[in-house]
Motif scaffolding. Sequence first.
Motif, PDB file in Angstrom:
ATOM      1  N   PHE A  14      40.214  35.911  48.918  1.00 29.97           N
ATOM      2  CA  PHE A  14      40.077  35.689  50.355  1.00 29.97           C
ATOM      3  C   PHE A  14      39.057  34.587  50.642  1.00 29.97           C
ATOM      4  CE2 PHE A  14      41.772  39.923  49.977  1.00 29.97           C
ATOM      5  CZ  PHE A  14      42.766  39.913  50.935  1.00 29.97           C
ATOM      6  N   LEU A  15      39.303  33.857  51.676  1.00 31.32           N
ATOM      7  CA  LEU A  15      38.449  32.756  52.104  1.00 31.32           C
ATOM      8  C   LEU A  15      37.007  33.238  52.283  1.00 31.32           C
ATOM      9  CD1 LEU A  15      38.371  29.794  53.049  1.00 31.32           C
ATOM     10  CD2 LEU A  15      38.830  30.622  55.352  1.00 31.32           C
ATOM     11  N   GLY A  16      36.081  32.592  51.588  1.00 26.50           N
ATOM     12  CA  GLY A  16      34.665  32.913  51.730  1.00 26.50           C
ATOM     13  C   GLY A  16      34.204  34.173  51.029  1.00 26.50           C
ATOM     14  N   ALA A  17      35.066  34.824  50.276  1.00 27.94           N
ATOM     15  CA  ALA A  17      34.689  36.076  49.596  1.00 27.94           C
ATOM     16  C   ALA A  17      33.757  35.785  48.429  1.00 27.94           C
ATOM     17  CB  ALA A  17      35.927  36.814  49.107  1.00 27.94           C
ATOM     18  N   GLU A  18      32.746  36.634  48.295  1.00 32.37           N
ATOM     19  CA  GLU A  18      31.778  36.523  47.215  1.00 32.37           C
ATOM     20  C   GLU A  18      31.506  37.905  46.637  1.00 32.37           C
ATOM     21  OE1 GLU A  18      29.103  32.823  48.850  1.00 32.37           O
ATOM     22  OE2 GLU A  18      28.441  34.852  49.323  1.00 32.37           O
ATOM     23  N   GLU A  19      31.185  37.934  45.345  1.00 29.10           N
ATOM     24  CA  GLU A  19      30.815  39.193  44.694  1.00 29.10           C
ATOM     25  C   GLU A  19      29.308  39.254  44.543  1.00 29.10           C
ATOM     26  OE1 GLU A  19      31.638  41.815  40.636  1.00 29.10           O
ATOM     27  OE2 GLU A  19      32.698  39.924  40.923  1.00 29.10           O
ATOM     28  N   GLY A  20      28.754  40.441  44.751  1.00 24.93           N
ATOM     29  CA  GLY A  20      27.320  40.645  44.578  1.00 24.93           C
ATOM     30  C   GLY A  20      27.047  42.113  44.361  1.00 24.93           C
ATOM     31  N   PRO A  21      25.810  42.454  44.014  1.00 23.33           N
ATOM     32  CA  PRO A  21      25.471  43.855  43.773  1.00 23.33           C
ATOM     33  C   PRO A  21      25.284  44.636  45.071  1.00 23.33           C
ATOM     34  CG  PRO A  21      23.535  42.492  43.463  1.00 23.33           C
ATOM     35  CD  PRO A  21      24.680  41.565  43.742  1.00 23.33           C
ATOM     36  N   HIS A  22      25.581  45.906  45.007  1.00 24.95           N
ATOM     37  CA  HIS A  22      25.296  46.854  46.092  1.00 24.95           C
ATOM     38  C   HIS A  22      24.866  48.139  45.406  1.00 24.95           C
ATOM     39  CE1 HIS A  22      25.443  48.747  49.993  1.00 24.95           C
ATOM     40  NE2 HIS A  22      26.204  49.717  49.496  1.00 24.95           N
ATOM     41  N   PHE A  23      23.560  48.313  45.279  1.00 30.04           N
ATOM     42  CA  PHE A  23      22.994  49.383  44.466  1.00 30.04           C
ATOM     43  C   PHE A  23      23.548  49.247  43.054  1.00 30.04           C
ATOM     44  CE2 PHE A  23      22.791  50.793  48.870  1.00 30.04           C
ATOM     45  CZ  PHE A  23      21.430  51.021  48.989  1.00 30.04           C
ATOM     46  N   GLU A  24      24.154  50.275  42.481  1.00 26.11           N
ATOM     47  CA  GLU A  24      24.668  50.198  41.114  1.00 26.11           C
ATOM     48  C   GLU A  24      26.136  49.760  41.060  1.00 26.11           C
ATOM     49  OE1 GLU A  24      25.773  54.123  42.694  1.00 26.11           O
ATOM     50  OE2 GLU A  24      23.876  53.058  42.719  1.00 26.11           O
ATOM     51  N   MET A  25      26.670  49.332  42.174  1.00 24.58           N
ATOM     52  CA  MET A  25      28.081  48.945  42.238  1.00 24.58           C
ATOM     53  C   MET A  25      28.227  47.455  42.541  1.00 24.58           C
ATOM     54  SD  MET A  25      29.602  52.110  44.490  1.00 24.58           S
ATOM     55  CE  MET A  25      28.255  52.127  45.673  1.00 24.58           C
TER      56      MET A  25
END
Length: 118
Positions: A14-25
């Motif tokens: 998806f346009l502008g989608a980024e992955e990053g941490p969210h607590f342990e997920m």
Amino acid sequence: MVTAEALREIALSFLGAEEGPHFEMASFRVKKKIFVTLNLERQHITLRLSAMDQSMFCEYHPAIVYPVSSAWGKHGWTHVNLELVSEELLKALITLSYCQVAPPKMAAQYQGSAEDRA
């Protein structure tokens, strides 16, 4: 079963989608707003749907799609079982979640396509 790699590929398409941490997920965001979190330990994702979409998908796919049990569930946050969901249904759900949190101009590129896939 949908793998974590397949989920990442879908979410990051998806346009502008980024992955990053969210607590342990892992989380997937657009403009710093989360539209999907991945819980590998429980083999599910959590995403945000409108109240109407949450109700519809939970009714038709109760073993696969179900509201988060806390108050977050009343705000549209929904779990999806990765061991049972088809890739087609997963794409539709993630599209709806992305459109729920993305800026309107970005979401407009995908609206309509989620309903066509479901």
